[in-house]
Design a protein around this motif. Sequence first.
Motif, short mmCIF file in Angstrom:
data_model
loop_
_atom_site.label_atom_id
_atom_site.label_comp_id
_atom_site.label_asym_id
_atom_site.label_seq_id
_atom_site.Cartn_x
_atom_site.Cartn_y
_atom_site.Cartn_z
N GLY A 193 0.70 -1.26 -0.12
CA GLY A 193 -0.11 0.31 0.01
C GLY A 193 0.87 1.40 -0.01
O GLY A 193 2.00 1.30 0.16
N GLU A 194 0.10 2.31 -0.22
CA GLU A 194 0.88 3.71 -0.60
C GLU A 194 0.36 4.57 0.50
O GLU A 194 -1.02 4.59 0.48
CB GLU A 194 1.01 4.16 -2.02
N SER A 195 1.06 5.71 0.97
CA SER A 195 0.52 6.68 1.84
C SER A 195 -0.43 6.06 3.02
O SER A 195 -0.03 5.37 3.79
CB SER A 195 -0.19 7.51 0.87
N ALA A 196 -1.87 6.55 3.01
CA ALA A 196 -2.65 6.02 4.07
C ALA A 196 -2.82 4.50 4.00
O ALA A 196 -2.98 3.74 4.91
CB ALA A 196 -3.95 6.61 4.04
N GLY A 197 -2.54 3.87 2.68
CA GLY A 197 -2.73 2.48 2.66
C GLY A 197 -1.43 1.66 3.42
O GLY A 197 -1.45 0.75 3.99
N ALA A 198 -0.39 2.47 3.30
CA ALA A 198 0.87 1.88 4.01
C ALA A 198 0.78 1.87 5.50
O ALA A 198 1.26 1.14 6.09
CB ALA A 198 2.21 2.80 3.54
N VAL A 199 0.19 3.15 5.99
CA VAL A 199 -0.02 3.18 7.38
C VAL A 199 -1.14 2.28 7.82
O VAL A 199 -0.95 1.71 8.97
CB VAL A 199 -0.85 4.70 7.61
N CYS A 200 -2.23 1.90 7.00
CA CYS A 200 -2.96 0.81 7.37
C CYS A 200 -2.30 -0.52 7.48
O CYS A 200 -2.28 -1.20 8.39
CB CYS A 200 -4.23 0.57 6.59
N LEU A 213 -2.07 -13.97 7.78
CA LEU A 213 -2.67 -13.69 6.53
C LEU A 213 -1.87 -13.08 5.40
O LEU A 213 -2.47 -13.07 4.37
CB LEU A 213 -3.90 -12.51 7.03
N PHE A 214 -0.71 -12.68 5.64
CA PHE A 214 0.35 -12.35 4.76
C PHE A 214 1.55 -12.75 5.39
O PHE A 214 2.08 -12.57 6.19
CB PHE A 214 0.09 -10.75 4.40
N ARG A 215 2.50 -12.90 4.19
CA ARG A 215 3.87 -13.26 4.57
C ARG A 215 4.81 -12.08 4.27
O ARG A 215 5.95 -11.97 5.03
CB ARG A 215 4.34 -14.44 3.29
N ARG A 216 4.34 -11.06 3.44
CA ARG A 216 5.35 -10.06 3.28
C ARG A 216 4.46 -8.79 3.22
O ARG A 216 3.48 -8.80 3.05
CB ARG A 216 6.09 -10.27 2.06
N ALA A 217 5.32 -7.76 3.29
CA ALA A 217 4.41 -6.21 3.12
C ALA A 217 5.41 -5.26 2.65
O ALA A 217 6.47 -5.22 2.79
CB ALA A 217 4.08 -5.96 4.73
N VAL A 218 4.81 -4.45 1.77
CA VAL A 218 5.45 -3.27 1.22
C VAL A 218 4.76 -1.97 1.63
O VAL A 218 3.37 -1.79 1.69
CB VAL A 218 5.30 -3.26 -0.34
N LEU A 219 5.60 -0.89 2.31
CA LEU A 219 5.27 0.18 2.83
C LEU A 219 5.71 1.34 1.62
O LEU A 219 6.74 1.64 1.95
CB LEU A 219 5.49 0.48 3.94
N GLN A 220 4.86 1.88 1.05
CA GLN A 220 4.99 3.03 0.10
C GLN A 220 4.74 4.40 0.76
O GLN A 220 3.66 4.70 0.81
CB GLN A 220 4.48 2.97 -1.22
N SER A 221 5.72 5.01 1.25
CA SER A 221 5.42 6.51 1.63
C SER A 221 4.20 6.49 2.68
O SER A 221 3.48 7.42 2.85
CB SER A 221 4.71 7.30 0.51
N GLY A 222 4.40 5.88 3.45
CA GLY A 222 3.51 5.67 4.93
C GLY A 222 4.16 5.01 5.95
O GLY A 222 4.80 3.92 5.61
N ALA A 223 4.20 5.55 7.19
CA ALA A 223 5.03 4.97 8.39
C ALA A 223 3.97 4.50 9.25
O ALA A 223 2.87 5.14 9.41
CB ALA A 223 5.96 5.99 8.89
N PRO A 224 4.51 3.68 10.52
CA PRO A 224 3.60 3.51 11.36
C PRO A 224 3.14 4.63 12.35
O PRO A 224 4.02 5.34 12.68
CB PRO A 224 4.38 2.31 12.49
#
Length: 494
Positions: A193-200, A213-224
Amino acid sequence: MTVLPHRITGPVPLVSTVDGVVRGTLEQGVAVFRGIPYAAAPTGPRRFRAPEPAEPWEGVREAVAFGPTAPKRPYSPPLDELLPDPEVAGDGCLNLNVWTPSPARTGLPVLVWIHGGALLHGSSAVELYDGAPFARDGVILVSVNYRLGIEGFGVLPDAPANRGLLDQLAALEWVRRNIAAFGGDPRQVTLCGESAGAVCIAALLAAPRAEGLFRRAVLQSGAPAALSPEAGRRTTELIAERLGVAATAAALATVEPAELLAAQSAVTSGGTPLTGGNSFQIVVDGELLPRDPAEALRAGAAAGVDLLMGSNSEEYRLWFVPSGLTERLSRLQLRLALLKFRVPRATVRTYRANRPAATPGELLGALATDLLLRVPLNRVADARGDGSGRTYLYEFGWPSPVRRLGACHALEIGFVFDTLDRPDTVALTGADAPQELADAMHAAWVRFAATGDPGWPSWNASRPVMVFGPGAPEVLCAPRDDELRGWAPYRRTS
């Protein structure tokens, strides 16, 4: 994929899901299924509830058009020209889309896309999120709609918090139950996900219910990031006050969606993800999220999940340049903003020395970008340096010539999806964006979804970052580390 013996004018892809049979379309060697419900329509008594199971259907359901989008309003000018945000009418916004190779294959990796939009905008119907290039390269792409704004993220005493996150969780559970029928491996799911999607996604990484439910994750331009329920309730209360009703699900459910959206827009207008303002945020609710996602990740949450994280070199320019803030901000306003953010003076001197021609607005933008994105993402990478899970960092640096946007927020998406020819992408990149850079970036995301390795060294003591543009992609070790070292919360000791 389960292809049923059905023909109309040629090969027609049909798949049997747990809820019923869906019929998609065949588009240049890719089977596409659009608008599949993963949960019941959130209307009537379900409007502010957690998502409930979709109603099964008899016969064959047509899955040839994007499903309804969540209630929302377009971006305000001038962003509406740069970030197209289509609206599809209807009530059943909890739907998803699947792109998968044809002829049918089995055991394919799966990429689940969570769109951004500040939890107020966006949908899976945005043109540049076309999953065909991923399917072409052997990765099934699933894109998801979820509730936005006050219906998805308003904090209410008589409704579960983080309803939009619960929607995403329900979509992931749908993927686990159904993706094998489309040719996917439910054990090889990458959440992206990107932006708010990455925050989610960062929040889902910290949510015990999402484990497995998932093995890997990509955070584009969003931080915890997350707020306490008390802090997160403020925007909801302002909207209710404007409407003259109590800030409860029961009271807000009596308000027509259009009226609710009008009040929501009035309360949230004027702010940006960098400058602040009234907004919707994920909250630490003690149920789905028992603790702050940043703290949880630094403490070892999602240790077995491979992470790919990064940001764009000039994120701030999407909000600062079109609005004129880069030229309008005065030195006094800069000084006041730096006091608000508690930026150390030595840090400001370092950034200014590295950007001698920067205006006050550009300097503030660079500082805010790093404070909200680069610093927290580097902190997560450092905390995972004990080998608990592979972590990769990237930076996107190709500058768009459109409206002097530079390497701004959201610019990388068309490169990741390999959709540079789409009008939605061209609105940000211009007509001559480098295809070779899209080839490299898209291939890295494909490799990561398939193997967990995007093609450069994982995070280690040398701090490798893959930099995509402005020239050829290259790995740099500890880029601009003099700036990162200046942040008090960061405190790099190595």
